[in-house]
Design a protein around this motif. Structure first.
Motif, short mmCIF file in Angstrom:
data_model
loop_
_atom_site.label_atom_id
_atom_site.label_comp_id
_atom_site.label_asym_id
_atom_site.label_seq_id
_atom_site.Cartn_x
_atom_site.Cartn_y
_atom_site.Cartn_z
N UNK A 1 0.81 -1.22 0.00
CA UNK A 1 0.00 0.00 0.00
C UNK A 1 0.84 1.27 0.00
N UNK A 2 2.14 1.15 0.19
CA UNK A 2 3.02 2.32 0.13
C UNK A 2 3.15 2.87 -1.29
N UNK A 3 2.83 2.05 -2.28
CA UNK A 3 2.91 2.49 -3.67
C UNK A 3 2.05 3.72 -3.93
N UNK A 4 0.94 3.83 -3.26
CA UNK A 4 0.02 4.95 -3.51
C UNK A 4 0.53 6.27 -2.94
N UNK A 5 1.48 6.22 -2.01
CA UNK A 5 2.00 7.47 -1.43
C UNK A 5 3.39 7.84 -1.94
N UNK A 6 4.02 6.94 -2.67
CA UNK A 6 5.35 7.22 -3.19
C UNK A 6 5.28 8.10 -4.43
N UNK A 7 6.05 9.18 -4.43
CA UNK A 7 6.11 10.06 -5.60
C UNK A 7 7.14 9.55 -6.61
N UNK A 8 8.11 8.77 -6.13
CA UNK A 8 9.20 8.33 -6.98
C UNK A 8 9.69 6.96 -6.53
N UNK A 9 9.95 6.10 -7.49
CA UNK A 9 10.65 4.84 -7.25
C UNK A 9 11.80 4.79 -8.26
N UNK A 10 12.99 4.54 -7.74
CA UNK A 10 14.16 4.37 -8.61
C UNK A 10 14.47 2.88 -8.70
N UNK A 11 14.91 2.46 -9.87
CA UNK A 11 15.30 1.07 -10.07
C UNK A 11 16.75 1.07 -10.52
N UNK A 12 17.56 0.30 -9.80
CA UNK A 12 19.00 0.28 -10.03
C UNK A 12 19.37 -0.70 -11.14
N UNK A 13 20.24 -0.22 -12.03
CA UNK A 13 20.86 -1.05 -13.07
C UNK A 13 22.35 -1.10 -12.75
N UNK A 14 22.79 -2.12 -11.98
CA UNK A 14 24.20 -2.18 -11.57
C UNK A 14 25.16 -2.41 -12.72
N UNK A 15 24.68 -2.96 -13.81
CA UNK A 15 25.52 -3.20 -14.99
C UNK A 15 24.67 -3.10 -16.24
N UNK A 16 25.29 -2.71 -17.33
CA UNK A 16 24.59 -2.53 -18.60
C UNK A 16 23.84 -3.79 -19.02
N UNK A 17 24.40 -4.95 -18.77
CA UNK A 17 23.81 -6.21 -19.23
C UNK A 17 22.76 -6.78 -18.27
N UNK A 18 22.51 -6.13 -17.15
CA UNK A 18 21.55 -6.63 -16.17
C UNK A 18 20.18 -6.05 -16.50
N UNK A 19 19.30 -6.85 -17.07
CA UNK A 19 18.00 -6.37 -17.52
C UNK A 19 16.85 -6.60 -16.57
N UNK A 20 17.12 -7.05 -15.36
CA UNK A 20 16.02 -7.35 -14.43
C UNK A 20 15.20 -6.11 -14.08
N UNK A 21 15.81 -4.93 -14.15
CA UNK A 21 15.10 -3.69 -13.85
C UNK A 21 13.95 -3.42 -14.81
#
Length: 166
Positions: free
Chosen positions: A66-86
């Motif tokens: 339920x925190x999704x409704x109050x978050x203005x921003x979520x960042x997703x980390x890409x630790x390496x160019x080839x990591x596509x999980x984000x």
């Protein structure tokens, strides 16, 4: 945060600070993007600054609940160019979990990825510090059409094709 593209423009007035280390100090007045574990233990209402969260590639975005409704921003980390999980995390946030706020790609973010990142729901990109954000911005225009359905265009090209006139 330097080298930021947001809503298809390079911006310089972003006040968010990415807190990478759980031990890193930050003030109650700062706008901070916290690691998931720190965010879950924090009390954002006790701060005068804004609080956001960043997810690593192995995090499940559903834990935000339920925190999704109050978050203005979520960042997703890409630790390496080839990591596509984000990419998968972004699509889950937009399509299944209904996140409507800013979705920011951080880490090893390069021009070649921007078009694909936008298709899965990212609207902000913290381009690597050794790259020029103005040049990277052009990556959003590298492809004029997507064949498969995406967050930006859910109907695949095959179904959007106009029938030939006989």
């Amino acid at each position: 945060m330097q080298n930021l593209i947001k809503n298809r423009a390079v911006v310089s007035d972003d006040n968010w600070r990415l807190v990478r280390d759980a031990e890193e100090a930050f003030s109650a007045q700062e706008d901070v993007i916290l690691p998931l574990a720190v965010y879950l233990e924090s009390n954002p209402s006790a701060r005068s600054g804004r609080t956001a969260v960043w997810l690593a590639p192995d995090h499940d975005p559903a834990v935000l609940g339920d925190k999704l409704s109050v978050l203005a921003l979520i960042a997703i980390d890409f630790p390496g160019f080839a990591d596509g999980r984000g990419y998968s995390i972004a699509r889950l946030l937009r399509e299944r979990l209904g996140f409507q706020g800013e979705l920011r790609a951080v880490g090893d973010v390069l021009r070649d990825q921007l078009s694909y990142m936008a298709q899965v729901g990212f609207d902000a990109f913290a381009v690597r510090a050794d790259r020029d954000a103005a040049q990277a911005l052009q990556g959003l225009n590298d492809f004029s059409e997507q064949y498969q359905g995406t967050v930006l265009q859910p109907v695949p090209l095959l179904k959007r094709r106009v029938a030939p006139v006989v």
